[in-house]
Design a protein around this motif. Structure first.
Motif, PDB file in Angstrom:
ATOM      1  N   UNK A  59      -7.081  -4.556  -1.079  1.00  0.00           N
ATOM      2  CA  UNK A  59      -7.470  -3.942   0.199  1.00  0.00           C
ATOM      3  C   UNK A  59      -8.379  -4.875   0.999  1.00  0.00           C
ATOM      4  N   UNK A  60      -9.359  -5.470   0.322  1.00  0.00           N
ATOM      5  CA  UNK A  60     -10.279  -6.391   1.002  1.00  0.00           C
ATOM      6  C   UNK A  60      -9.528  -7.614   1.502  1.00  0.00           C
ATOM      7  N   UNK A  61      -8.597  -8.122   0.662  1.00  0.00           N
ATOM      8  CA  UNK A  61      -7.814  -9.300   1.070  1.00  0.00           C
ATOM      9  C   UNK A  61      -6.941  -8.991   2.283  1.00  0.00           C
ATOM     10  N   UNK A  62      -6.278  -7.843   2.244  1.00  0.00           N
ATOM     11  CA  UNK A  62      -5.422  -7.469   3.370  1.00  0.00           C
ATOM     12  C   UNK A  62      -6.239  -7.175   4.615  1.00  0.00           C
ATOM     13  N   UNK A  63      -7.402  -6.546   4.444  1.00  0.00           N
ATOM     14  CA  UNK A  63      -8.242  -6.215   5.594  1.00  0.00           C
ATOM     15  C   UNK A  63      -8.847  -7.456   6.242  1.00  0.00           C
ATOM     16  N   UNK A  64      -8.926  -8.566   5.474  1.00  0.00           N
ATOM     17  CA  UNK A  64      -9.485  -9.794   6.048  1.00  0.00           C
ATOM     18  C   UNK A  64      -8.545 -10.430   7.063  1.00  0.00           C
ATOM     19  N   UNK A  65      -7.233 -10.120   6.982  1.00  0.00           N
ATOM     20  CA  UNK A  65      -6.261 -10.681   7.917  1.00  0.00           C
ATOM     21  C   UNK A  65      -5.841  -9.695   8.998  1.00  0.00           C
ATOM     22  N   UNK A  66      -6.211  -8.448   8.843  1.00  0.00           N
ATOM     23  CA  UNK A  66      -5.910  -7.432   9.839  1.00  0.00           C
ATOM     24  C   UNK A  66      -7.010  -6.380   9.802  1.00  0.00           C
ATOM     25  N   UNK A  67      -6.844  -5.299  10.495  1.00  0.00           N
ATOM     26  CA  UNK A  67      -7.885  -4.275  10.514  1.00  0.00           C
ATOM     27  C   UNK A  67      -7.770  -3.360   9.303  1.00  0.00           C
ATOM     28  N   UNK A  68      -8.890  -2.813   8.828  1.00  0.00           N
ATOM     29  CA  UNK A  68      -8.833  -1.887   7.694  1.00  0.00           C
ATOM     30  C   UNK A  68      -7.946  -0.672   7.952  1.00  0.00           C
ATOM     31  N   UNK A  81       4.779  -1.881   7.025  1.00  0.00           N
ATOM     32  CA  UNK A  81       4.030  -3.137   6.880  1.00  0.00           C
ATOM     33  C   UNK A  81       4.730  -4.273   7.625  1.00  0.00           C
ATOM     34  N   UNK A  82       3.956  -5.277   8.054  1.00  0.00           N
ATOM     35  CA  UNK A  82       4.550  -6.419   8.751  1.00  0.00           C
ATOM     36  C   UNK A  82       4.056  -7.758   8.214  1.00  0.00           C
ATOM     37  N   UNK A  83       3.189  -7.727   7.202  1.00  0.00           N
ATOM     38  CA  UNK A  83       2.751  -8.964   6.546  1.00  0.00           C
ATOM     39  C   UNK A  83       2.895  -8.806   5.037  1.00  0.00           C
ATOM     40  N   UNK A  84       2.791  -9.953   4.338  1.00  0.00           N
ATOM     41  CA  UNK A  84       2.939  -9.914   2.878  1.00  0.00           C
ATOM     42  C   UNK A  84       1.859  -9.059   2.233  1.00  0.00           C
ATOM     43  N   UNK A  85       0.622  -9.192   2.709  1.00  0.00           N
ATOM     44  CA  UNK A  85      -0.476  -8.408   2.142  1.00  0.00           C
ATOM     45  C   UNK A  85      -0.248  -6.918   2.368  1.00  0.00           C
ATOM     46  N   UNK A  86       0.231  -6.542   3.564  1.00  0.00           N
ATOM     47  CA  UNK A  86       0.487  -5.134   3.855  1.00  0.00           C
ATOM     48  C   UNK A  86       1.685  -4.623   3.070  1.00  0.00           C
ATOM     49  N   UNK A  87       2.678  -5.498   2.873  1.00  0.00           N
ATOM     50  CA  UNK A  87       3.823  -5.099   2.044  1.00  0.00           C
ATOM     51  C   UNK A  87       3.368  -4.800   0.612  1.00  0.00           C
ATOM     52  N   UNK A  88       2.489  -5.629   0.092  1.00  0.00           N
ATOM     53  CA  UNK A  88       1.976  -5.400  -1.265  1.00  0.00           C
ATOM     54  C   UNK A  88       1.196  -4.097  -1.339  1.00  0.00           C
ATOM     55  N   UNK A  89       0.346  -3.851  -0.332  1.00  0.00           N
ATOM     56  CA  UNK A  89      -0.411  -2.602  -0.307  1.00  0.00           C
ATOM     57  C   UNK A  89       0.515  -1.402  -0.171  1.00  0.00           C
ATOM     58  N   UNK A  90       1.574  -1.550   0.628  1.00  0.00           N
ATOM     59  CA  UNK A  90       2.516  -0.450   0.820  1.00  0.00           C
ATOM     60  C   UNK A  90       3.268  -0.122  -0.475  1.00  0.00           C
ATOM     61  N   UNK A  91       3.720  -1.163  -1.160  1.00  0.00           N
ATOM     62  CA  UNK A  91       4.421  -0.948  -2.435  1.00  0.00           C
ATOM     63  C   UNK A  91       3.482  -0.330  -3.465  1.00  0.00           C
ATOM     64  N   UNK A  92       2.229  -0.808  -3.469  1.00  0.00           N
ATOM     65  CA  UNK A  92       1.236  -0.233  -4.387  1.00  0.00           C
ATOM     66  C   UNK A  92       1.029   1.247  -4.113  1.00  0.00           C
TER      67      UNK A  92
END
Length: 225
Positions: A59-68, A81-92
């Motif tokens: 969450x912290x990693x993804x929030x560093x590249x976009x908004x929380x 999701x539209x980025x790799x970090x958001x895709x990972x958070x979405x799958x999680x």
């Protein structure tokens, strides 16, 4: 323990218990003592906490590249999701969270149903106070405290450390913890609470291990050969 000329002779006296108690050994003893806990509590420590830490780090990693808020919406499947970090958070959020919540809820319900008409003889007629309910679990005993303990404790540590392990205190403590940890995981103690479980396993270990130790045998050593 073997040496080129044969097994080490049994020392005539018990060596003084070392006084250095490192943080690493205490943490090891604490980690092994968790086996006295019930299934859900033990699972939370083994898997729940690491998963929460991993999810928080993601969450912290993804929030560093976009908004929380974007991370939250992707995690809860509100927005795509539209980025790799958001895709990972979405799958999680899609796979892991429902599985954990459903698994824990199912386990708790199954346990409550199976024990609805079952009561252990250890719990008959007992009244537990709130202090007993929230009292933290004890740790597997440190053998160093047995050196100046009761006669039974001194007799046990003499047989276990001096005879079975040839005055090797570190190895004696390690194998003592391993024996207690594995006994805590057996089915026969599953119905006991965290305090009674460790107490009964400890008493059983004293009775079993002192007999074999007086003959120079460590059960853990024998199983690991």
């Amino acid at each position: 323990m073997q040496v080129p000329g044969g097994p080490l002779p049994i020392p005539p006296d018990l060596k003084l218990a070392p006084t250095n108690r490192t943080l690493g050994r205490r943490l090891r003893r604490t980690w092994r003592s968790r086996k006295a806990l019930k299934g859900v509590t033990q699972w939370i420590i083994d898997w729940g906490i690491p998963l929460i830490i991993g999810a928080a780090a993601l969450y912290v990693y993804a929030a560093s590249s976009t908004s929380p808020s974007h991370v939250y919406k992707a995690f809860t499947l509100i927005d795509p999701p539209d980025t790799l970090a958001l895709w990972t958070a979405s799958i999680l959020g899609w796979l892991l969270v429902p599985a954990i919540i459903g698994g824990v809820a199912g386990h708790v319900i199954a346990q409550r149903i199976s024990s609805a008409k079952a009561i252990s003889t250890e719990k008959l007629f007992r009244q537990r106070t709130w202090g007993q309910r929230f009292k933290p679990p004890r740790l597997i005993p440190n053998l160093h405290t047995y050196f100046h303990g009761s006669y039974a404790q001194q007799n046990f540590v003499d047989a276990w450390v001096r005879v079975a392990h040839r005055n090797d205190w570190d190895r004696s403590q390690d194998h003592w913890e391993v024996f207690i940890r594995d006994m805590l995981s057996t089915q026969q103690y599953a119905h006991l609470d965290r305090h009674e479980c460790l107490k009964q396993v400890q008493e059983t270990a004293h009775l079993v291990l002192v007999i074999t130790a007086q003959a120079g045998i460590c059960i853990v050593c024998e199983r690991r050969r």
